[in-house]
Scaffold this motif. Structure first.
Motif, PDB file in Angstrom:
ATOM      1  N   TRP A  61      30.554 -26.090  -3.514  1.00  0.00           N
ATOM      2  CA  TRP A  61      30.238 -25.298  -4.705  1.00  0.00           C
ATOM      3  C   TRP A  61      30.654 -26.014  -5.984  1.00  0.00           C
ATOM      4  O   TRP A  61      29.995 -25.888  -7.019  1.00  0.00           O
ATOM      5  CB  TRP A  61      30.895 -23.922  -4.597  1.00  0.00           C
ATOM      6  N   LEU A  62      31.726 -26.801  -5.906  1.00  0.00           N
ATOM      7  CA  LEU A  62      32.103 -27.620  -7.054  1.00  0.00           C
ATOM      8  C   LEU A  62      31.015 -28.628  -7.371  1.00  0.00           C
ATOM      9  O   LEU A  62      30.658 -28.837  -8.537  1.00  0.00           O
ATOM     10  CB  LEU A  62      33.428 -28.340  -6.755  1.00  0.00           C
ATOM     11  N   GLU A  63      30.436 -29.235  -6.331  1.00  0.00           N
ATOM     12  CA  GLU A  63      29.387 -30.225  -6.546  1.00  0.00           C
ATOM     13  C   GLU A  63      28.119 -29.582  -7.106  1.00  0.00           C
ATOM     14  O   GLU A  63      27.461 -30.150  -7.990  1.00  0.00           O
ATOM     15  CB  GLU A  63      29.089 -30.949  -5.235  1.00  0.00           C
ATOM     16  N   THR A  64      27.733 -28.403  -6.595  1.00  0.00           N
ATOM     17  CA  THR A  64      26.535 -27.760  -7.147  1.00  0.00           C
ATOM     18  C   THR A  64      26.733 -27.389  -8.610  1.00  0.00           C
ATOM     19  O   THR A  64      25.806 -27.470  -9.406  1.00  0.00           O
ATOM     20  CB  THR A  64      26.162 -26.494  -6.353  1.00  0.00           C
ATOM     21  N   ASP A  65      27.952 -26.989  -8.962  1.00  0.00           N
ATOM     22  CA  ASP A  65      28.238 -26.637 -10.353  1.00  0.00           C
ATOM     23  C   ASP A  65      28.160 -27.870 -11.248  1.00  0.00           C
ATOM     24  O   ASP A  65      27.594 -27.817 -12.337  1.00  0.00           O
ATOM     25  CB  ASP A  65      29.626 -25.983 -10.435  1.00  0.00           C
ATOM     26  N   ILE A  70      20.657 -25.928  -7.610  1.00  0.00           N
ATOM     27  CA  ILE A  70      20.636 -24.633  -6.942  1.00  0.00           C
ATOM     28  C   ILE A  70      20.915 -24.804  -5.447  1.00  0.00           C
ATOM     29  O   ILE A  70      20.411 -25.741  -4.818  1.00  0.00           O
ATOM     30  CB  ILE A  70      19.289 -23.915  -7.177  1.00  0.00           C
ATOM     31  N   PRO A  71      21.726 -23.956  -4.848  1.00  0.00           N
ATOM     32  CA  PRO A  71      22.115 -24.116  -3.436  1.00  0.00           C
ATOM     33  C   PRO A  71      21.037 -23.647  -2.469  1.00  0.00           C
ATOM     34  O   PRO A  71      21.179 -22.623  -1.774  1.00  0.00           O
ATOM     35  CB  PRO A  71      23.380 -23.255  -3.342  1.00  0.00           C
ATOM     36  N   GLY A 114      31.820 -19.358  -2.857  1.00  0.00           N
ATOM     37  CA  GLY A 114      30.580 -19.604  -3.581  1.00  0.00           C
ATOM     38  C   GLY A 114      30.417 -18.744  -4.811  1.00  0.00           C
ATOM     39  O   GLY A 114      29.651 -19.081  -5.715  1.00  0.00           O
ATOM     40  N   GLY A 115      31.122 -17.605  -4.845  1.00  0.00           N
ATOM     41  CA  GLY A 115      31.127 -16.742  -6.014  1.00  0.00           C
ATOM     42  C   GLY A 115      29.743 -16.269  -6.421  1.00  0.00           C
ATOM     43  O   GLY A 115      28.868 -16.035  -5.588  1.00  0.00           O
ATOM     44  N   MET A 116      29.540 -16.135  -7.720  1.00  0.00           N
ATOM     45  CA  MET A 116      28.270 -15.637  -8.230  1.00  0.00           C
ATOM     46  C   MET A 116      27.149 -16.665  -8.049  1.00  0.00           C
ATOM     47  O   MET A 116      25.974 -16.301  -7.980  1.00  0.00           O
ATOM     48  CB  MET A 116      28.395 -15.262  -9.710  1.00  0.00           C
ATOM     49  N   THR A 117      27.492 -17.939  -7.953  1.00  0.00           N
ATOM     50  CA  THR A 117      26.478 -18.956  -7.691  1.00  0.00           C
ATOM     51  C   THR A 117      25.824 -18.719  -6.343  1.00  0.00           C
ATOM     52  O   THR A 117      24.595 -18.670  -6.216  1.00  0.00           O
ATOM     53  CB  THR A 117      27.102 -20.360  -7.727  1.00  0.00           C
ATOM     54  N   ALA A 118      26.639 -18.555  -5.307  1.00  0.00           N
ATOM     55  CA  ALA A 118      26.113 -18.330  -3.961  1.00  0.00           C
ATOM     56  C   ALA A 118      25.364 -17.013  -3.889  1.00  0.00           C
ATOM     57  O   ALA A 118      24.266 -16.927  -3.326  1.00  0.00           O
ATOM     58  CB  ALA A 118      27.257 -18.346  -2.951  1.00  0.00           C
ATOM     59  N   ILE A 236      18.087 -21.770 -20.029  1.00  0.00           N
ATOM     60  CA  ILE A 236      19.140 -21.453 -20.997  1.00  0.00           C
ATOM     61  C   ILE A 236      20.425 -22.153 -20.566  1.00  0.00           C
ATOM     62  O   ILE A 236      20.913 -21.939 -19.448  1.00  0.00           O
ATOM     63  CB  ILE A 236      19.364 -19.935 -21.084  1.00  0.00           C
ATOM     64  N   ASP A 237      20.980 -22.989 -21.417  1.00  0.00           N
ATOM     65  CA  ASP A 237      22.253 -23.641 -21.138  1.00  0.00           C
ATOM     66  C   ASP A 237      23.355 -22.604 -21.334  1.00  0.00           C
ATOM     67  O   ASP A 237      23.445 -21.982 -22.398  1.00  0.00           O
ATOM     68  CB  ASP A 237      22.449 -24.829 -22.084  1.00  0.00           C
ATOM     69  N   LYS A 238      24.186 -22.438 -20.327  1.00  0.00           N
ATOM     70  CA  LYS A 238      25.108 -21.301 -20.373  1.00  0.00           C
ATOM     71  C   LYS A 238      26.517 -21.679 -19.926  1.00  0.00           C
ATOM     72  O   LYS A 238      26.758 -22.796 -19.466  1.00  0.00           O
ATOM     73  CB  LYS A 238      24.565 -20.143 -19.523  1.00  0.00           C
ATOM     74  N   MET A 239      27.414 -20.718 -19.972  1.00  0.00           N
ATOM     75  CA  MET A 239      28.841 -20.925 -19.761  1.00  0.00           C
ATOM     76  C   MET A 239      29.195 -21.211 -18.302  1.00  0.00           C
ATOM     77  O   MET A 239      29.979 -22.110 -18.002  1.00  0.00           O
ATOM     78  CB  MET A 239      29.583 -19.670 -20.237  1.00  0.00           C
ATOM     79  N   GLY A 240      28.678 -20.427 -17.387  1.00  0.00           N
ATOM     80  CA  GLY A 240      29.050 -20.541 -15.981  1.00  0.00           C
ATOM     81  C   GLY A 240      27.835 -20.437 -15.082  1.00  0.00           C
ATOM     82  O   GLY A 240      26.706 -20.312 -15.541  1.00  0.00           O
ATOM     83  N   ARG A 241      28.101 -20.463 -13.772  1.00  0.00           N
ATOM     84  CA  ARG A 241      27.043 -20.379 -12.764  1.00  0.00           C
ATOM     85  C   ARG A 241      25.952 -21.415 -13.066  1.00  0.00           C
ATOM     86  O   ARG A 241      24.759 -21.139 -13.020  1.00  0.00           O
ATOM     87  CB  ARG A 241      26.469 -18.964 -12.739  1.00  0.00           C
ATOM     88  N   ALA A 242      26.411 -22.645 -13.337  1.00  0.00           N
ATOM     89  CA  ALA A 242      25.494 -23.698 -13.770  1.00  0.00           C
ATOM     90  C   ALA A 242      24.472 -24.055 -12.703  1.00  0.00           C
ATOM     91  O   ALA A 242      23.376 -24.529 -13.012  1.00  0.00           O
ATOM     92  CB  ALA A 242      26.290 -24.944 -14.177  1.00  0.00           C
ATOM     93  N   ALA A 243      24.814 -23.860 -11.425  1.00  0.00           N
ATOM     94  CA  ALA A 243      23.915 -24.263 -10.349  1.00  0.00           C
ATOM     95  C   ALA A 243      22.686 -23.371 -10.250  1.00  0.00           C
ATOM     96  O   ALA A 243      21.659 -23.784  -9.703  1.00  0.00           O
ATOM     97  CB  ALA A 243      24.668 -24.257  -9.018  1.00  0.00           C
ATOM     98  N   VAL A 244      22.783 -22.153 -10.736  1.00  0.00           N
ATOM     99  CA  VAL A 244      21.653 -21.213 -10.679  1.00  0.00           C
ATOM    100  C   VAL A 244      21.042 -21.113 -12.068  1.00  0.00           C
ATOM    101  O   VAL A 244      21.691 -20.649 -13.008  1.00  0.00           O
ATOM    102  CB  VAL A 244      22.108 -19.825 -10.179  1.00  0.00           C
TER     103      VAL A 244
END
Length: 421
Positions: A61-65, A70-71, A114-118, A236-244
């Motif tokens: 998940w660190l790598e996807t971020d 996207i996973p 995985g948090g909100m990304t997963a 949109i470039d955003k703060m978190g959940r960069a992978a999604v």
């Protein structure tokens, strides 16, 4: 892409052996912390999802971020074992289980690290096509559900617009009928996974607002191909959940077949409303999973980190906030599971779903913040993962409905106070 025992994999990220070695203890942790109130069905779901998630450790998940990728491997792994249709009817390849089981599934996915990304990588599959199940024709159900359940098609969900925000009844995007098609024009914002989606569930006006008797009339729902020749998709470039990816959509002259309209023209709002309680429950459970993941890391670090000759977790200033977070997370989980049971039993009002989502998001935020602070300076380092959790935990506080709008709902619908907006 290969399907290896429930794991779809390619070489975009870390190697398979790194994933398996790095996650060896995850399943054990999950099985040792089973919630005693779960039913046998829910426990089976949690164990099965944990077995899949153990192949995707924090390093993945660190790598996807970092790579903003996207996973798709997790999506494919869940599809391989049939989990994308957990709430879909068995007749179309689903499992026919309830929102309660889906809630446990989404908590487990987020809690794996995985948090909100997963969770966001599969979220729309769990509840998004509920309008198709409830209001679509038999032909539409057969055409739309199985490809999504099998993982062959991915969908995104488009309601929010730049000028209306949460005021859904004021949507401005329009669709006009032309023969066997509708021509759509307008824009949408905060659309997750649109860069990778094949399909889109979209709500637009077929009757202008000034021509309807009630604002809830004249809105129509479509589930159709996301035609990139007609739709401009801007990330949109955003703060978190960069992978999604999260996007803004612009479209003008987009031709959509009338055969892709869900239900009657002008009745789309009630169809969308039907799934909103389910979405709040699932988002809340995803927040809880993230909060529990942060709490687990904080407690482990506090037990191992020795300063001034003693573990920092021996200090009440560290121990008590973590204990408080566990109590708040667990209380929110119990409320959300009650909301899920009520939903599955046909309860339609949203007081428990809204309250549970509110409490879960707030408890998760505090847990993530405390996890960073317990780690001290290392909490600011990406390799310890908790800073990523904190960035992602803002998502359930904002979406799909803000804290303030939930308070408005409870004040008006539960306490009987005058509408405040």
């Amino acid at each position: 892409m290969l399907c290896l025992g429930g794991l779809a994999w390619n070489s975009r990220h870390v190697e398979l052996e790194d994933i398996v070695d790095g996650a060896a203890s995850l399943l054990t942790e999950f099985l040792q912390s089973q919630d005693p109130d779960l039913t046998d069905s829910q426990r089976t779901v949690r164990e099965a999802i944990a077995k899949i998630c153990q192949r995707f450790p924090d390093e993945y998940w660190l790598e996807t971020d970092r790579s903003k990728t996207i996973p798709l491997e997790l999506h494919a792994a869940l599809a391989c074992d049939g989990w994308l249709g957990i709430c879909m009817p068995e007749a179309y390849g689903g499992s026919g289980l309830g929102i309660a089981e889906a809630a446990v599934m989404m908590q487990t996915i987020a809690e794996s690290g995985g948090g909100m990304t997963a969770a966001s990588a599969v979220h729309i599959n769990i509840f998004g096509l509920e309008p198709v199940v409830r209001f679509g024709t038999e032909e539409q159900r057969r055409r739309f559900l199985r490809p999504m359940i099998d993982g062959k098609e991915r969908a995104c969900f488009a309601v929010t617009e730049p000028n209306t925000g949460l005021d859904t009844l004021k949507l401005q995007s329009l669709a006009r009928r032309k023969g066997d098609d509708y021509i759509l024009s307008g824009q949408k914002i905060w659309i997750s996974t649109a860069q990778n989606a094949h399909k889109i569930l979209i709500l637009v006006r077929t009757t202008p607002l000034e021509q309807v008797k009630k604002p809830s009339e004249g809105l129509t729902l479509f589930y159709t191909d996301l035609n990139r020749d007609a739709v401009e998709i801007t990330e949109i470039d955003k703060m978190g959940r960069a992978a999604v990816d999260t996007n803004q959509l612009f479209f003008d002259g987009w031709k959509v077949p009338a055969a892709d309209r869900i239900g009657e023209e002008g009745h789309g709002f009630k169809m969308i409303m039907h799934g909103m309680n389910a979405e709040r429950i699932l988002i809340g459970m995803e927040a809880l999973g993230l909060g529990f993941a942060a709490l687990r890391r904080a407690a482990t670090y506090a037990g191992e980190r020795v300063v001034f000759g003693r573990p920092i977790g021996q200090n009440q200033a560290v121990q008590h906030p973590l204990a408080d977070s566990w109590m708040n997370l667990e209380a929110a989980r119990l409320l959300l599971m009650q909301a899920a049971r009520m939903y599955d039993q046909g309860h339609t009002s949203g007081e428990y779903a809204n309250a549970g989502k509110y409490l879960a998001a707030e408890a998760a935020f505090r847990a993530c913040e405390r996890a960073v602070m317990v780690h001290g300076g290392m909490g600011y380092a990406k390799e310890y993962h908790v800073e990523r959790y904190l960035r992602e935990v803002f998502v359930p506080r904002i979406a799909p409905v803000s804290r303030e709008m939930i308070l408005n709902y409870i004040g008006q619908r539960v306490l009987g106070l005058p509408k405040s907006y």
